[in-house]
Design a protein around this motif. Structure first.
Motif, PDB file in Angstrom:
ATOM      1  N   UNK A 155      -5.874 -10.798   5.403  1.00 49.66           N
ATOM      2  CA  UNK A 155      -5.743  -9.341   5.444  1.00 49.66           C
ATOM      3  C   UNK A 155      -4.288  -8.905   5.264  1.00 49.66           C
ATOM      4  N   UNK A 156      -3.352  -9.676   5.791  1.00 52.36           N
ATOM      5  CA  UNK A 156      -1.955  -9.253   5.745  1.00 52.36           C
ATOM      6  C   UNK A 156      -1.399  -9.265   4.328  1.00 52.36           C
ATOM      7  N   UNK A 157      -1.973 -10.081   3.461  1.00 50.73           N
ATOM      8  CA  UNK A 157      -1.519 -10.109   2.082  1.00 50.73           C
ATOM      9  C   UNK A 157      -2.403  -9.356   1.122  1.00 50.73           C
ATOM     10  N   UNK A 158      -3.478  -8.759   1.632  1.00 49.87           N
ATOM     11  CA  UNK A 158      -4.444  -8.091   0.752  1.00 49.87           C
ATOM     12  C   UNK A 158      -3.837  -6.936  -0.023  1.00 49.87           C
ATOM     13  N   UNK A 159      -2.842  -6.264   0.564  1.00 45.91           N
ATOM     14  CA  UNK A 159      -2.246  -5.078  -0.059  1.00 45.91           C
ATOM     15  C   UNK A 159      -0.832  -5.339  -0.569  1.00 45.91           C
ATOM     16  N   UNK A 160      -0.452  -6.597  -0.674  1.00 43.27           N
ATOM     17  CA  UNK A 160       0.910  -6.940  -1.087  1.00 43.27           C
ATOM     18  C   UNK A 160       0.904  -7.636  -2.444  1.00 43.27           C
ATOM     19  N   UNK A 161       1.994  -7.524  -3.209  1.00 38.58           N
ATOM     20  CA  UNK A 161       2.036  -8.100  -4.562  1.00 38.58           C
ATOM     21  C   UNK A 161       2.121  -9.624  -4.542  1.00 38.58           C
ATOM     22  N   UNK A 162       1.789 -10.212  -5.665  1.00 42.73           N
ATOM     23  CA  UNK A 162       1.832 -11.664  -5.784  1.00 42.73           C
ATOM     24  C   UNK A 162       3.258 -12.205  -5.655  1.00 42.73           C
ATOM     25  N   UNK A 163       4.241 -11.372  -5.933  1.00 46.33           N
ATOM     26  CA  UNK A 163       5.639 -11.816  -5.860  1.00 46.33           C
ATOM     27  C   UNK A 163       6.050 -12.248  -4.464  1.00 46.33           C
ATOM     28  N   UNK A 164       5.309 -11.793  -3.446  1.00 50.61           N
ATOM     29  CA  UNK A 164       5.606 -12.200  -2.074  1.00 50.61           C
ATOM     30  C   UNK A 164       4.436 -12.986  -1.476  1.00 50.61           C
ATOM     31  N   UNK A 165       3.566 -13.488  -2.334  1.00 54.44           N
ATOM     32  CA  UNK A 165       2.451 -14.290  -1.850  1.00 54.44           C
ATOM     33  C   UNK A 165       1.204 -13.520  -1.513  1.00 54.44           C
ATOM     34  N   UNK A 166       1.156 -12.236  -1.880  1.00 55.79           N
ATOM     35  CA  UNK A 166      -0.012 -11.419  -1.582  1.00 55.79           C
ATOM     36  C   UNK A 166      -1.086 -11.549  -2.639  1.00 55.79           C
ATOM     37  N   UNK A 167      -2.142 -10.775  -2.480  1.00 58.47           N
ATOM     38  CA  UNK A 167      -3.294 -10.822  -3.378  1.00 58.47           C
ATOM     39  C   UNK A 167      -3.278  -9.722  -4.432  1.00 58.47           C
ATOM     40  N   UNK A 168      -2.172  -8.998  -4.527  1.00 55.69           N
ATOM     41  CA  UNK A 168      -1.987  -7.963  -5.549  1.00 55.69           C
ATOM     42  C   UNK A 168      -2.946  -6.788  -5.364  1.00 55.69           C
ATOM     43  N   UNK A 169      -3.396  -6.567  -4.134  1.00 56.92           N
ATOM     44  CA  UNK A 169      -4.248  -5.416  -3.873  1.00 56.92           C
ATOM     45  C   UNK A 169      -3.466  -4.119  -3.916  1.00 56.92           C
ATOM     46  N   UNK A 170      -4.183  -3.027  -4.133  1.00 63.78           N
ATOM     47  CA  UNK A 170      -3.541  -1.727  -4.239  1.00 63.78           C
ATOM     48  C   UNK A 170      -4.063  -0.733  -3.228  1.00 63.78           C
ATOM     49  N   UNK A 171      -4.059   0.545  -3.576  1.00 59.68           N
ATOM     50  CA  UNK A 171      -4.472   1.590  -2.641  1.00 59.68           C
ATOM     51  C   UNK A 171      -5.902   1.421  -2.117  1.00 59.68           C
ATOM     52  N   UNK A 172      -6.826   0.969  -2.975  1.00 61.96           N
ATOM     53  CA  UNK A 172      -8.208   0.822  -2.519  1.00 61.96           C
ATOM     54  C   UNK A 172      -8.317  -0.234  -1.419  1.00 61.96           C
ATOM     55  N   UNK A 173      -7.610  -1.356  -1.601  1.00 62.58           N
ATOM     56  CA  UNK A 173      -7.613  -2.391  -0.550  1.00 62.58           C
ATOM     57  C   UNK A 173      -6.974  -1.863   0.729  1.00 62.58           C
TER      58      UNK A 173
END
Length: 377
Positions: free
Chosen positions: A53-71
């Motif tokens: 969940x902590x990476x769901x809304x974060x970009x891949x550049x920091x290890x996230x899942x590249x989720x956006x506003x909907x996530x």
């Protein structure tokens, strides 16, 4: 606008809701908030390791899942429905999402730690007399030797007592530009950093933070000037949209619990739900909720729009949510009677959080005034 979730977004929503329903008890969370550490580290660890969940809304550049506003909407609405006190908005939305956009190596490294559940962040922006505007600051950053010296005060910084780092908004003394500084907190806090810690009415940990000649290195400044202002305003709008979605989750739960209670509670030999006046009241609550949901979609789906359009949508949504939170919260307590304010029932805890959200990130009046200014521009 497309209001349907993708398959991946639905999986995220379902997985988080199941986790919270089975492993996030109200009694345990309130105990941790009131007499414990203020949060449940094991829950936060599960958010990172089990759910992502902590990476769901974060970009891949920091290890996230590249989720956006909907996530972001999916996660915060689920957290609101379960009345989660763990600092997702402060750490992920106002913290890691902001840091990830700066491109600063130290900021990116810290955002990666957030994804893995190894860091908590707090944004120290608002000040007395700022009128709820995060860019209106008097805290100063003065060049000294090979670093900076911070002086000023930030009242009611939520999550500050738990945070590993503060993101401090200060005005550069030599240029009058805004700057965002990363300052270690907790055991690693520099000399001159003081906190008066307290628990808020909605069971979160906060502190009045003072900076008295706090010395930080040159690399503590992660962004400055117009870029700092733009990124801060964007993060603030995203944080506002996040609590709008959180409020929708809260209000859905409150309305459902209230309807169920009035079906069971009897007066004069019949359920409360059978009285026409009370049924009409709950219909009014439902209408407020549906208007709030529409405002939520408007705000969330406008987060990637140009700055003025984004700000207008967010302010319209926050004004709508503030009104709905007050109406639904107060009526739910009234329909529960005296039981509505007891510690034993969930409704009282939800009501206190809704009461705080009414003014968090700006009151309805403040957002209506902002919306009017933007409309005239």
């Amino acid at each position: 606008m497309d209001f349907d979730l993708t398959a991946e977004q639905q999986l995220l929503a379902d997985g988080l809701s199941r986790f919270l329903a089975t492993r996030y008890g109200l009694e345990e969370s309130r105990k941790a908030a009131k007499i414990g550490a203020g949060w449940q580290p094991e829950v936060w660890r599960a958010f990172a390791d089990e759910l992502g969940v902590l990476g769901a809304c974060l970009p891949e550049s920091v290890g996230g899942d590249a989720g956006g506003p909907e996530e972001l909407m999916v996660v915060t609405e689920a957290l609101g429905a379960a009345l989660v006190v763990e600092p997702f908005v402060d750490t992920v939305v106002l913290g890691a999402r902001l840091l990830a956009r700066t491109g600063h190596p130290g900021a990116l490294q810290l955002a990666r730690r957030v994804v893995h559940g190894d860091a908590l962040l707090a944004l120290a922006a608002l000040e007395d007399g700022s009128g709820g505007v995060p860019t209106r600051v008097t805290t100063t950053a003065t060049r000294a030797d090979d670093g900076w010296v911070l002086d000023g005060a930030k009242p009611v910084v939520t999550t500050a007592p738990l945070a590993s780092h503060l993101i401090v908004v200060a005005r550069l003394a030599d240029t009058d530009d805004l700057g965002l500084f990363l300052v270690p907190a907790g055991d690693d806090a520099p000399a001159g950093l003081g906190m008066q810690v307290f628990r808020t009415v909605d069971d979160r940990r906060a502190a009045d933070v003072a900076f008295d000649g706090v010395r930080v290195g040159a690399d503590a400044l992660v962004v400055s000037g117009e870029q700092a202002t733009a990124l801060l305003e964007q993060a603030w709008d995203e944080g506002t949209a996040a609590v709008v979605s959180e409020a929708v989750g809260l209000m859905r739960k409150v309305l459902a619990d209230t309807v169920e209670y009035t079906k069971q509670r009897q007066q004069f030999g019949r359920p409360l739900a059978g009285f026409q006046a009370l049924a009409h009241r709950m219909v009014d609550m439902y209408i407020e909720l549906e208007q709030a949901v529409a405002a939520q979609y408007l705000a969330v789906l406008s987060l990637d729009a140009p700055a003025a359009e984004r700000a207008s949508a967010v302010s319209a949504a926050k004004a709508t949510i503030s009104r709905a939170a007050r109406f639904i919260g107060q009526n739910s307590v009234q329909l529960h009677g005296g039981m509505g304010m007891t510690e034993e029932l969930a409704i009282g805890h939800y009501f206190r959080r809704l009461t705080v959200i009414e003014n968090e990130f700006g009151s309805a009046d403040a957002h209506l005034a902002r919306f009017e200014r933007l409309a005239r521009a």
